[in-house]
Every structure is written in C-alpha cells, then in structure tokens.
Design a protein around this motif. Structure first.
Motif, PDB file in Angstrom:
ATOM      1  N   SER A  85     103.328  47.442  78.416  1.00  0.00           N
ATOM      2  CA  SER A  85     103.288  48.317  79.596  1.00  0.00           C
ATOM      3  C   SER A  85     104.619  49.009  79.829  1.00  0.00           C
ATOM      4  O   SER A  85     104.718  49.875  80.709  1.00  0.00           O
ATOM      5  N   GLY A  86     105.639  48.617  79.063  1.00  0.00           N
ATOM      6  CA  GLY A  86     106.989  49.115  79.292  1.00  0.00           C
ATOM      7  C   GLY A  86     107.794  48.212  80.202  1.00  0.00           C
ATOM      8  O   GLY A  86     108.963  48.503  80.503  1.00  0.00           O
ATOM      9  N   ALA A  87     107.184  47.106  80.636  1.00  0.00           N
ATOM     10  CA  ALA A  87     107.867  46.174  81.535  1.00  0.00           C
ATOM     11  C   ALA A  87     108.818  45.260  80.771  1.00  0.00           C
ATOM     12  O   ALA A  87     108.688  45.064  79.560  1.00  0.00           O
ATOM     13  N   THR A  88     109.752  44.681  81.495  1.00  0.00           N
ATOM     14  CA  THR A  88     110.633  43.645  80.968  1.00  0.00           C
ATOM     15  C   THR A  88     110.031  42.290  81.320  1.00  0.00           C
ATOM     16  O   THR A  88     109.973  41.939  82.509  1.00  0.00           O
ATOM     17  N   PRO A  89     109.538  41.522  80.345  1.00  0.00           N
ATOM     18  CA  PRO A  89     108.957  40.206  80.666  1.00  0.00           C
ATOM     19  C   PRO A  89     110.005  39.289  81.295  1.00  0.00           C
ATOM     20  O   PRO A  89     111.145  39.233  80.823  1.00  0.00           O
ATOM     21  N   ARG A  90     109.625  38.587  82.350  1.00  0.00           N
ATOM     22  CA  ARG A  90     110.558  37.718  83.078  1.00  0.00           C
ATOM     23  C   ARG A  90     110.137  36.252  83.059  1.00  0.00           C
ATOM     24  O   ARG A  90     110.942  35.384  82.761  1.00  0.00           O
ATOM     25  N   TYR A  91     108.880  35.991  83.437  1.00  0.00           N
ATOM     26  CA  TYR A  91     108.441  34.621  83.675  1.00  0.00           C
ATOM     27  C   TYR A  91     107.109  34.350  82.990  1.00  0.00           C
ATOM     28  O   TYR A  91     106.254  35.224  82.912  1.00  0.00           O
ATOM     29  N   LEU A  92     106.940  33.113  82.524  1.00  0.00           N
ATOM     30  CA  LEU A  92     105.685  32.672  81.930  1.00  0.00           C
ATOM     31  C   LEU A  92     105.207  31.403  82.614  1.00  0.00           C
ATOM     32  O   LEU A  92     106.009  30.545  83.002  1.00  0.00           O
ATOM     33  N   SER A  93     103.901  31.263  82.724  1.00  0.00           N
ATOM     34  CA  SER A  93     103.288  29.970  83.037  1.00  0.00           C
ATOM     35  C   SER A  93     102.662  29.439  81.758  1.00  0.00           C
ATOM     36  O   SER A  93     102.390  30.196  80.826  1.00  0.00           O
ATOM     37  N   CYS A  94     102.418  28.140  81.725  1.00  0.00           N
ATOM     38  CA  CYS A  94     101.831  27.546  80.532  1.00  0.00           C
ATOM     39  C   CYS A  94     100.889  26.422  80.929  1.00  0.00           C
ATOM     40  O   CYS A  94     101.293  25.469  81.597  1.00  0.00           O
ATOM     41  N   GLY A  95      99.625  26.543  80.524  1.00  0.00           N
ATOM     42  CA  GLY A  95      98.644  25.494  80.768  1.00  0.00           C
ATOM     43  C   GLY A  95      98.189  24.882  79.451  1.00  0.00           C
ATOM     44  O   GLY A  95      97.826  25.607  78.519  1.00  0.00           O
ATOM     45  N   PHE A  96      98.225  23.549  79.363  1.00  0.00           N
ATOM     46  CA  PHE A  96      97.787  22.828  78.170  1.00  0.00           C
ATOM     47  C   PHE A  96      96.463  22.130  78.432  1.00  0.00           C
ATOM     48  O   PHE A  96      96.307  21.465  79.468  1.00  0.00           O
ATOM     49  N   VAL A  97      95.526  22.269  77.513  1.00  0.00           N
ATOM     50  CA  VAL A  97      94.341  21.418  77.474  1.00  0.00           C
ATOM     51  C   VAL A  97      94.489  20.551  76.230  1.00  0.00           C
ATOM     52  O   VAL A  97      94.425  21.054  75.101  1.00  0.00           O
ATOM     53  N   LEU A  98      94.725  19.265  76.437  1.00  0.00           N
ATOM     54  CA  LEU A  98      95.009  18.327  75.353  1.00  0.00           C
ATOM     55  C   LEU A  98      93.816  17.417  75.116  1.00  0.00           C
ATOM     56  O   LEU A  98      93.140  16.994  76.060  1.00  0.00           O
ATOM     57  N   GLU A  99      93.578  17.106  73.860  1.00  0.00           N
ATOM     58  CA  GLU A  99      92.525  16.163  73.511  1.00  0.00           C
ATOM     59  C   GLU A  99      93.107  14.761  73.385  1.00  0.00           C
ATOM     60  O   GLU A  99      94.187  14.572  72.806  1.00  0.00           O
ATOM     61  N   GLU A 100      92.398  13.800  73.932  1.00  0.00           N
ATOM     62  CA  GLU A 100      92.806  12.404  73.792  1.00  0.00           C
ATOM     63  C   GLU A 100      93.033  12.082  72.310  1.00  0.00           C
ATOM     64  O   GLU A 100      92.214  12.395  71.457  1.00  0.00           O
ATOM     65  N   HIS A 124     111.503  32.991  81.065  1.00  0.00           N
ATOM     66  CA  HIS A 124     111.601  31.627  81.573  1.00  0.00           C
ATOM     67  C   HIS A 124     110.198  31.058  81.788  1.00  0.00           C
ATOM     68  O   HIS A 124     109.345  31.706  82.407  1.00  0.00           O
ATOM     69  N   LEU A 125     109.965  29.849  81.281  1.00  0.00           N
ATOM     70  CA  LEU A 125     108.722  29.119  81.559  1.00  0.00           C
ATOM     71  C   LEU A 125     108.921  28.403  82.888  1.00  0.00           C
ATOM     72  O   LEU A 125     109.722  27.474  82.998  1.00  0.00           O
ATOM     73  N   VAL A 126     108.190  28.844  83.922  1.00  0.00           N
ATOM     74  CA  VAL A 126     108.524  28.414  85.279  1.00  0.00           C
ATOM     75  C   VAL A 126     107.460  27.545  85.940  1.00  0.00           C
ATOM     76  O   VAL A 126     107.733  26.925  86.977  1.00  0.00           O
ATOM     77  N   THR A 127     106.244  27.489  85.405  1.00  0.00           N
ATOM     78  CA  THR A 127     105.212  26.649  86.011  1.00  0.00           C
ATOM     79  C   THR A 127     104.144  26.364  84.967  1.00  0.00           C
ATOM     80  O   THR A 127     104.075  27.051  83.940  1.00  0.00           O
ATOM     81  N   GLY A 128     103.340  25.340  85.205  1.00  0.00           N
ATOM     82  CA  GLY A 128     102.335  24.998  84.208  1.00  0.00           C
ATOM     83  C   GLY A 128     101.336  23.991  84.710  1.00  0.00           C
ATOM     84  O   GLY A 128     101.345  23.580  85.877  1.00  0.00           O
TER      85      GLY A 128
END
Length: 340
Positions: A85-100, A124-128
């Motif tokens: 989009s032409g933006a400067t990426p600043r922050y990321l969230s990250c969600g994990f779905v893990l298998e037992e 920066h990874l700031v939440t998850g």
C-alpha cells in the motif's frame, strides 16, 4: 520446559504462562508485549498519516524448507502485504494454533526465525494468542499474523491506478518458493539447489517509491503467481497487460523443474518477489532502485499496460519467445497445495 506441546499449554493456566514466557517472550518480546495485557497500546499516527492493516494465515507443509520456515513466511507475508500500500509496516500480531505433541524445540526455532526477520524488516511483534488442539486435529502448527503500518499523506497506490503506457516490473526470479516447497514435499532432487525466496520487501518498496514518484501500485505474486496477479491488476484498472516472455527472470533449475512437473512458472507461487507498475518515465529509475536492493538484484521490466477493448474486457497477453502471442490466464484450481 516440556519437550512437546500439550493441551495444558492452551489452557490459560501455569503451563500456558510457561510456554509464553519461555518460548514467545524469550524469542521476540519487546516492551509492548512484555506488559502482558490483552491489548497492546501503540503510538498513534502523526497528523496527516493513515493506517494500513492486513492479516494472513500460514499453513505451509513442510514447516521447514530451504530458505526459510513457516515463521519467516508469516512475518514476510504480512510485512509485504502492508508495504504494498506504500505504508511503513510498524507492528505485527501473531496467533499460533499448535497441535498436541508438536516439539517445543521446533516451536523455538520458528519463533527465533520470526524474531530475526522482524528485526530486519523493522517491525515489532506486539501481541498474540496461543491455542492447542488435540493430537491428530492439526498439522503441527498454523500461524496467523496481522500487521499495521503508517501511510503518509499523498500516497495512493492500487491496481486501479494502472494506465495505458505504464511499465510492469518484477523484483526478481519467479517460481522459487513454489518449486522449493514442492521439491521438499515430494523428495525431489535437482542438480542445482532450490531455495525459497521468502523475504521482507518493505525497504525495497520504500526505495522504489523514493526513486519513482510515478509508481502506480505494488502487488506480491503469491498464490496464483505472476499470471493471477497481472489479471487482477488488469481487471481493477480496465486495461490490457502484455508481458514479454524473454524478459521474465526465471532460474534455469526452476524452469527445468516446471517443465518436468508440467507447471507454468508464471502461475507458481512466490513469497519474496514484488510486481510493480510505474509510469513509463519512471520505469528506469524504479528498476535501478530495485537492483540496488539485495532482494532486487534480478529485477526486470517485463511488460506494458495498454488500452483494453471494451467489447471483450481486460486481458493479459504473453508474447512468446517464438514471436507468437497467447492469453495468460489466471490459475484455475489448486496447483501447489499448502505453499504458504
């Protein structure tokens, strides 16, 4: 620390706190994430700026492959989506779905990869979030990332901006990621080493915008490859696009693999390449900016935008090495399953 993921790691209790502290926080936590709140508090855009927001999920198999892994792919994919989009990426969230039963050491390796590429991209990874599903009800690990970037006033990129006469560029060789994943999955061996092209391209995009103010749009040719991406741009702008086959950069090993497997390299997925459409007077400057970046050394001008015929609608054409011309269609169906 436990050696494999267990259902208790998703329970919200002490085991979940342990995996968060000893895996996620240890790998990439910054000030915002270490606060441990349900929402990250972030700086607001300056006056005149806007926000760009994107989200994506990653289910690739195998999880590790030459040139990267699911973690690198997740960060690069969302960084690049925001940056188009032409933006400067600043922050990321990250969600994990893990298998037992998923190995903790593999999870740490994925997180370390995410931290490394996030640092390179300057995000920066700031939440998850973490969820654990029963053994046999997942594929080891799925990752969702969402990204926020800031967009300065006056930047307005998009597929609808393409105009007749504009030039089409790609930032490097095509098909590397899709063929690498297929060769790993099917245990295929080739004389030349194949490697995924997964890379953060936000700095390359910023450099092109600085050098070529007449840039119309960026698009990353992931699933469906270059062919699907160009068809999307042609449809958005109501134009035709013609590509010169001889101008499209492809590694010999990738082309050979496509010939052997019956794939069209122009429909094969990429994860570290960018399509760029620019005004004709800015094409050379955009190309030079791409080639000056380590991820754009093989960049090329590959085609041109033209007027579409109203009675038939927008089309993408490929001018072949033999002098003929054929329609370059979007991918139909699923060519390479689970490539991202």
């Amino acid at each position: 620390m436990d050696t494999t993921v267990m259902l208790g790691h998703g329970s919200g209790g002490t085991m979940m706190k342990r995996i968060i502290d000893e895996v996620f926080f240890a790998a990439y936590a910054g000030e915002e994430l270490l606060r441990g709140d349900d929402a990250a508090v972030l700086s607001a855009p300056a006056q005149g700026e806007r926000l760009a927001f994107s989200t994506d999920s990653f289910v690739v198999t195998p999880h590790f492959f030459p040139g990267g892994d699911i973690g690198r792919l997740a960060v690069c994919g969302t960084v690049n989506d925001v940056a188009t989009s032409g933006a400067t990426p600043r922050y990321l969230s990250c969600g994990f779905v893990l298998e037992e039963g998923f190995p903790i050491e593999d999870l740490k390796r994925i997180c370390a990869s995410m931290a490394e590429v996030a640092k390179e991209a300057g995000v920066h990874l700031v939440t998850g979030d973490t969820k654990v599903v029963n053994r046999g009800h997942g594929d080891g690990v799925y990752v969702n990332t969402a990204g926020i970037g800031t967009l300065r006033e006056g930047v307005n990129l998009g597929g609808a901006q393409c105009k007749p006469g504009d030039k089409v560029l790609v930032s490097g060789t095509l098909g590397d990621h899709g063929i690498t994943i297929m060769s790993c999955r099917e245990s295929l061996s080739f004389k030349a080493d194949l490697q995924s092209d997964a890379a953060p391209l936000n700095h390359l995009i910023a450099e092109v915008l600085a050098a070529a103010p007449g840039t119309r749009c960026f698009r990353d040719p992931t699933r469906g490859g270059l062919a699907s991406t160009l068809n999307e741009l042609a449809s958005q702008s109501g134009t035709d696009i013609t590509v010169e086959e001889d101008a499209v950069p492809v590694k010999p090993a990738v082309q050979g693999a496509c010939d052997m497997l019956g794939y069209d390299v122009l429909q094969v997925a990429n994860e570290g390449k960018m399509v760029c459409v620019v005004a004709p007077e800015d094409a050379d400057a955009a190309l030079a900016a791409m080639r000056a970046n380590k991820y754009g050394a093989d960049a090329a001008i590959i085609g041109e935008v033209s007027e579409a015929q109203p009675e038939r609608g927008s089309k993408v054409f490929l001018r072949t090495a033999f002098g003929g011309t054929r329609i370059l269609d979007m991918l139909v169906g699923e060519q390479l399953p689970r490539i991202c």
